[in-house]
Design a protein around this motif. Structure first.
Motif, PDB file in Angstrom:
ATOM      1  N   ALA A   1       0.845  -1.201   0.000  1.00  0.00           N
ATOM      2  CA  ALA A   1       0.000   0.000   0.000  1.00  0.00           C
ATOM      3  C   ALA A   1       0.879   1.248   0.000  1.00  0.00           C
ATOM      4  CB  ALA A   1      -0.912  -0.010   1.213  1.00  0.00           C
ATOM      5  N   ASP A   2       0.362   2.299  -0.568  1.00  0.00           N
ATOM      6  CA  ASP A   2       1.095   3.558  -0.620  1.00  0.00           C
ATOM      7  C   ASP A   2       1.361   4.080   0.784  1.00  0.00           C
ATOM      8  OD1 ASP A   2       1.071   3.559  -3.372  1.00  0.00           O
ATOM      9  OD2 ASP A   2      -0.794   4.708  -3.497  1.00  0.00           O
ATOM     10  N   GLU A   3       2.464   4.832   0.892  1.00  0.00           N
ATOM     11  CA  GLU A   3       2.769   5.498   2.145  1.00  0.00           C
ATOM     12  C   GLU A   3       1.667   6.523   2.431  1.00  0.00           C
ATOM     13  OE1 GLU A   3       5.388   5.604   4.521  1.00  0.00           O
ATOM     14  OE2 GLU A   3       5.853   3.649   3.683  1.00  0.00           O
ATOM     15  N   PRO A   4       1.328   6.714   3.685  1.00  0.00           N
ATOM     16  CA  PRO A   4       0.296   7.700   4.004  1.00  0.00           C
ATOM     17  C   PRO A   4       0.785   9.122   3.716  1.00  0.00           C
ATOM     18  CG  PRO A   4       1.284   6.789   6.002  1.00  0.00           C
ATOM     19  CD  PRO A   4       1.847   6.019   4.845  1.00  0.00           C
ATOM     20  N   THR A   5      -0.139   9.990   3.399  1.00  0.00           N
ATOM     21  CA  THR A   5       0.195  11.392   3.135  1.00  0.00           C
ATOM     22  C   THR A   5      -0.555  12.287   4.104  1.00  0.00           C
ATOM     23  OG1 THR A   5      -1.559  11.579   1.491  1.00  0.00           O
ATOM     24  CG2 THR A   5       0.631  10.978   0.677  1.00  0.00           C
ATOM     25  N   MET A   6      -0.109  13.520   4.192  1.00  0.00           N
ATOM     26  CA  MET A   6      -0.707  14.492   5.107  1.00  0.00           C
ATOM     27  C   MET A   6      -2.027  15.015   4.541  1.00  0.00           C
ATOM     28  SD  MET A   6       1.469  14.391   7.494  1.00  0.00           S
ATOM     29  CE  MET A   6       0.815  15.699   8.523  1.00  0.00           C
TER      30      MET A   6
ATOM     31  N   LEU B   1       1.686  15.974   1.432  1.00  0.00           N
ATOM     32  CA  LEU B   1       3.093  15.578   1.530  1.00  0.00           C
ATOM     33  C   LEU B   1       3.205  14.133   1.994  1.00  0.00           C
ATOM     34  CD1 LEU B   1       4.968  18.592   3.169  1.00  0.00           C
ATOM     35  CD2 LEU B   1       5.198  17.714   0.858  1.00  0.00           C
ATOM     36  N   PRO B   2       4.200  13.423   1.502  1.00  0.00           N
ATOM     37  CA  PRO B   2       4.355  12.032   1.921  1.00  0.00           C
ATOM     38  C   PRO B   2       4.926  11.922   3.331  1.00  0.00           C
ATOM     39  CG  PRO B   2       6.117  12.649   0.433  1.00  0.00           C
ATOM     40  CD  PRO B   2       5.165  13.815   0.482  1.00  0.00           C
ATOM     41  N   HIS B   3       4.609  10.837   3.964  1.00  0.00           N
ATOM     42  CA  HIS B   3       5.129  10.513   5.290  1.00  0.00           C
ATOM     43  C   HIS B   3       6.655  10.524   5.249  1.00  0.00           C
ATOM     44  CE1 HIS B   3       5.540   8.338   9.086  1.00  0.00           C
ATOM     45  NE2 HIS B   3       6.326   7.483   8.462  1.00  0.00           N
ATOM     46  N   GLY B   4       7.269  11.222   6.215  1.00  0.00           N
ATOM     47  CA  GLY B   4       8.725  11.218   6.315  1.00  0.00           C
ATOM     48  C   GLY B   4       9.449  12.181   5.401  1.00  0.00           C
ATOM     49  N   GLY B   5       8.747  12.997   4.660  1.00  0.00           N
ATOM     50  CA  GLY B   5       9.383  13.946   3.745  1.00  0.00           C
ATOM     51  C   GLY B   5       9.829  15.207   4.463  1.00  0.00           C
ATOM     52  N   VAL B   6      10.852  15.097   5.304  1.00  0.00           N
ATOM     53  CA  VAL B   6      11.311  16.209   6.134  1.00  0.00           C
ATOM     54  C   VAL B   6      11.732  17.391   5.272  1.00  0.00           C
ATOM     55  CG1 VAL B   6      13.021  16.936   7.837  1.00  0.00           C
ATOM     56  CG2 VAL B   6      12.074  14.636   7.946  1.00  0.00           C
ATOM     57  N   SER B   7      11.351  18.584   5.715  1.00  0.00           N
ATOM     58  CA  SER B   7      11.703  19.817   5.022  1.00  0.00           C
ATOM     59  C   SER B   7      12.295  20.771   6.048  1.00  0.00           C
ATOM     60  CB  SER B   7      10.434  20.413   4.401  1.00  0.00           C
ATOM     61  OG  SER B   7      10.723  21.615   3.759  1.00  0.00           O
TER      62      SER B   7
ATOM     63  N   PRO C   1       6.708  15.622   8.445  1.00  0.00           N
ATOM     64  CA  PRO C   1       5.337  15.116   8.327  1.00  0.00           C
ATOM     65  C   PRO C   1       5.250  13.639   8.705  1.00  0.00           C
ATOM     66  CG  PRO C   1       6.310  15.325   6.157  1.00  0.00           C
ATOM     67  CD  PRO C   1       7.332  15.816   7.144  1.00  0.00           C
ATOM     68  N   ASP C   2       4.372  13.328   9.631  1.00  0.00           N
ATOM     69  CA  ASP C   2       4.109  11.945  10.034  1.00  0.00           C
ATOM     70  C   ASP C   2       2.737  11.582   9.485  1.00  0.00           C
ATOM     71  OD1 ASP C   2       3.383   9.568  11.274  1.00  0.00           O
ATOM     72  OD2 ASP C   2       4.251  10.134  13.207  1.00  0.00           O
ATOM     73  N   GLY C   3       2.718  10.986   8.297  1.00  0.00           N
ATOM     74  CA  GLY C   3       1.471  10.654   7.630  1.00  0.00           C
ATOM     75  C   GLY C   3       0.675   9.579   8.344  1.00  0.00           C
ATOM     76  N   GLU C   4       1.346   8.740   9.111  1.00  0.00           N
ATOM     77  CA  GLU C   4       0.634   7.686   9.837  1.00  0.00           C
ATOM     78  C   GLU C   4      -0.218   8.262  10.965  1.00  0.00           C
ATOM     79  OE1 GLU C   4       3.740   4.988  10.938  1.00  0.00           O
ATOM     80  OE2 GLU C   4       3.900   4.186   8.909  1.00  0.00           O
ATOM     81  N   GLN C   5       0.283   9.301  11.633  1.00  0.00           N
ATOM     82  CA  GLN C   5      -0.478   9.944  12.708  1.00  0.00           C
ATOM     83  C   GLN C   5      -1.119  11.251  12.249  1.00  0.00           C
ATOM     84  OE1 GLN C   5       1.850  10.318  16.275  1.00  0.00           O
ATOM     85  NE2 GLN C   5       2.287   8.147  16.362  1.00  0.00           N
ATOM     86  N   ASP C   6      -0.842  11.677  11.008  1.00  0.00           N
ATOM     87  CA  ASP C   6      -1.344  12.918  10.436  1.00  0.00           C
ATOM     88  C   ASP C   6      -0.969  14.108  11.321  1.00  0.00           C
ATOM     89  OD1 ASP C   6      -2.462  14.129   8.233  1.00  0.00           O
ATOM     90  OD2 ASP C   6      -4.509  14.077   9.018  1.00  0.00           O
TER      91      ASP C   6
END
Length: 147
Positions: A17-22, A49-55, A76-81
């Motif tokens: 499954a795709d990585e979660p996004t914000m 933004l994808p999970h883990g895409g630190v900026s 961004p933590d897409g799993e916990q939004d």
């Protein structure tokens, strides 16, 4: 064997499954001192933004000045939004000479989907090297885009 192949494929596809996004975004601004015209950092993290895409962005770095430098980072933590935002000073870069490594964390905040979907606003002040910086955070609902 033929009957187990469709089941194996279904399980494999479910595992990929795709990585979660914000579901929301953030606009971040840093102002030097208390003067709005002293904007030193302004950037936007769009919804999706994808999970883990630190900026990260420098707040005070000038090319001719030696460290330490002041940075703001959003993870961004897409799993916990949730966006985890840190403001930190840095003295050195990582082994690839690409990313500045946090030395001292001056402020940490977390922003969840309730903050983002409501267009929430937050601000906080950090002291660095005898100077004050005000960080302003604006939540962007999922239907919004970066200005």
């Amino acid at each position: 064997m033929r009957r187990s192949l469709p089941l194996a494929l279904a399980l494999l596809l479910g595992a990929c499954a795709d990585e979660p996004t914000m579901t929301f975004g953030l606009q971040l601004r840093a102002v030097h001192g208390d003067a709005p015209e002293q904007l030193v950092a302004d950037w936007c993290l769009a919804p999706g933004l994808p999970h883990g895409g630190v900026s990260a962005s420098s707040i005070d770095m000038k090319i001719d000045e030696p460290p330490p430098h002041l940075f703001i980072e959003a993870d961004p933590d897409g799993e916990q939004d949730v966006f985890r935002v840190q403001v930190y000073s840095a003295w050195q870069r990582d082994d690839d000479n690409f990313w500045w490594l946090p030395d001292e964390v001056l402020a940490e905040r977390s922003y969840d989907s309730a903050f983002g979907s409501s267009g929430g606003r937050d601000s906080f002040v950090v002291d660095f090297d005898g100077q004050q910086y005000t960080v302003e955070v604006l939540g962007l609902p999922g239907s919004a885009s970066c200005p």
